[in-house]
Design an enzyme around this catalytic site. Structure first.
Site, PDB file in Angstrom:
ATOM      1  N   ASP A 105      16.931 -77.932 -20.652  1.00  0.00           N
ATOM      2  CA  ASP A 105      17.934 -77.048 -21.216  1.00  0.00           C
ATOM      3  C   ASP A 105      18.348 -75.997 -20.020  1.00  0.00           C
ATOM      4  O   ASP A 105      17.209 -75.282 -19.631  1.00  0.00           O
ATOM      5  CB  ASP A 105      17.691 -76.562 -22.325  1.00  0.00           C
ATOM      6  CG  ASP A 105      18.530 -77.003 -23.623  1.00  0.00           C
ATOM      7  OD1 ASP A 105      19.535 -77.720 -23.434  1.00  0.00           O
ATOM      8  OD2 ASP A 105      17.902 -76.964 -24.553  1.00  0.00           O
ATOM      9  N   GLU A 204      25.429 -81.446 -32.266  1.00  0.00           N
ATOM     10  CA  GLU A 204      24.676 -80.733 -33.249  1.00  0.00           C
ATOM     11  C   GLU A 204      25.639 -80.362 -34.698  1.00  0.00           C
ATOM     12  O   GLU A 204      26.487 -79.698 -34.307  1.00  0.00           O
ATOM     13  CB  GLU A 204      23.735 -79.753 -32.630  1.00  0.00           C
ATOM     14  CG  GLU A 204      23.007 -79.070 -33.699  1.00  0.00           C
ATOM     15  CD  GLU A 204      22.004 -78.000 -32.677  1.00  0.00           C
ATOM     16  OE1 GLU A 204      21.940 -78.014 -31.587  1.00  0.00           O
ATOM     17  OE2 GLU A 204      21.369 -77.448 -33.441  1.00  0.00           O
TER      18      GLU A 204
HETATM   19  O1  KIV Z   1      17.270 -76.419 -27.836  1.00  0.00           O
HETATM   20  C1  KIV Z   1      17.180 -77.792 -28.150  1.00  0.00           C
HETATM   21  O2  KIV Z   1      15.993 -77.988 -28.773  1.00  0.00           O
HETATM   22  C2  KIV Z   1      18.402 -78.564 -28.382  1.00  0.00           C
HETATM   23  C3  KIV Z   1      18.188 -79.665 -29.275  1.00  0.00           C
HETATM   24  C4  KIV Z   1      17.983 -79.099 -30.859  1.00  0.00           C
HETATM   25  C5  KIV Z   1      19.378 -80.615 -29.142  1.00  0.00           C
HETATM   26  O3  KIV Z   1      19.248 -78.312 -27.726  1.00  0.00           O
END
Ligand code: KIV
Length: 289
Positions: A105, A204
């Site tokens: 991310d 989500e």
């Molecule tokens: O940060 C995370 O774990 C996510 C998932 C929930 C898709 O973005």
């Protein structure tokens, strides 16, 4: 099926034979063709080397989610998560996996300013971790950035619907798309991200109808979380599905009750230490006679 050998210098269990090739972004993208995905795509979050080792044989993708802010660091949201955190955990998950595609991310504040800023952040994440893709939140507004990154060699996972980094704008973590205009916006967001070249899209916390509309309207595989079984794949936060927390969102299925089991193990240990019944001779070094 692999067996494992132990590298004694790192305590790292290495599969033998080492799987030849990691799952790639194009191979994930190709899992959906003519609007259909034969076998749903399996994704879980992972934040540590050992958890990655355990999940890797079962998953197509491991996501080093910025949910690590709450899960690992006890932060109140994903907003304070830093590049340093994402890079440290991303590297650990890459080192603990051989088969799954690892996506990391992009933390809040590292990509929204401009496509150029996003490229600098994403390329740093890829260089420092060895991951094969990044994920970023946002729909229409982020489409030019996704296009910019993809054209420059960075595979991107989109993320629409409930986008936790926008919690201060959304006003909470409730499911999105109850109103028609918001439902339409989420669909537009998903289409924009798809057209910009995201190789898959996380959807989500949305009403089921939105998730199915999105899955049917975009060419990239849609990975649902709190979305619909009609999605092309599913993702959950690993600590949620293992039952590490007392409270989880409604969409989480707990596949274990690890919090209770860890509490029980710690209780037994404490009892034995206090009773001096641990350690026993089995756990004690003696000089050779
Ligand atoms: O940060 C995370 O774990 C996510 C998932 C929930 C898709 O973005």
């Amino acid at each position: 099926m692999s067996t494992f050998t132990m590298d004694t210098s790192t305590s790292r269990a290495t599969p033998v034979p080492v799987p030849g090739k990691r799952t790639t972004a194009p191979s994930i993208r190709a899992r959906k063709s003519n609007g259909k995905t034969e076998q749903p795509i399996v994704m879980l979050t992972a934040y540590t080397m050992r958890m990655a080792q355990l999940l890797d044989p079962h998953c197509d993708m491991l996501l080093v989610g910025d949910s690590l802010g709450q899960v690992i660091y006890g932060l109140p949201s994903t907003i304070p998560v830093t590049m340093e955190m994402m890079c440290a955990h991303g590297g650990a998950v890459v080192r603990g996996s051989w088969h799954a595609l690892v996506a990391v991310d992009m933390p809040f504040g590292s990509y929204e300013g401009s496509p150029e800023e996003a490229f600098a952040s994403a390329s740093r994440i890829m260089k420092e971790t060895g991951c094969a893709a990044v994920k970023l939140e946002g729909g229409e507004a982020m489409a030019p950035t996704i296009d910019f990154l993809t054209r420059r060699g960075i595979p991107v996972i989109g993320h629409v619907g409930l986008t936790p980094q926008a919690v201060n704008v959304l006003g909470g973590y409730g499911a999105r798309g109850r109103e028609q205009n918001e439902a339409e916006k989420i669909l537009r967001d998903a289409k924009a991200v798809d057209e910009a070249g995201a190789f898959c899209i996380v959807v989500e916390g949305v009403m089921e109808k939105i998730a199915t509309d999105v899955a049917r309207s975009v060419s990239a595989p849609v990975i649902g979380i709190g979305a619909s079984a009609e999605c092309d794949g599913q993702v959950l936060v690993i600590d949620d599905m293992l039952g590490m927390f007392e409270r989880t969102p409604r969409f989480v299925k707990r596949y274990d009750d690890l919090a209770a089991r860890i509490g029980e193990a710690a209780r037994s240990y404490a009892e034995e230490v206090r009773a001096r019944s641990f350690p026993t001779p089995d756990q004690t070094y003696q000089a050779k006679s």
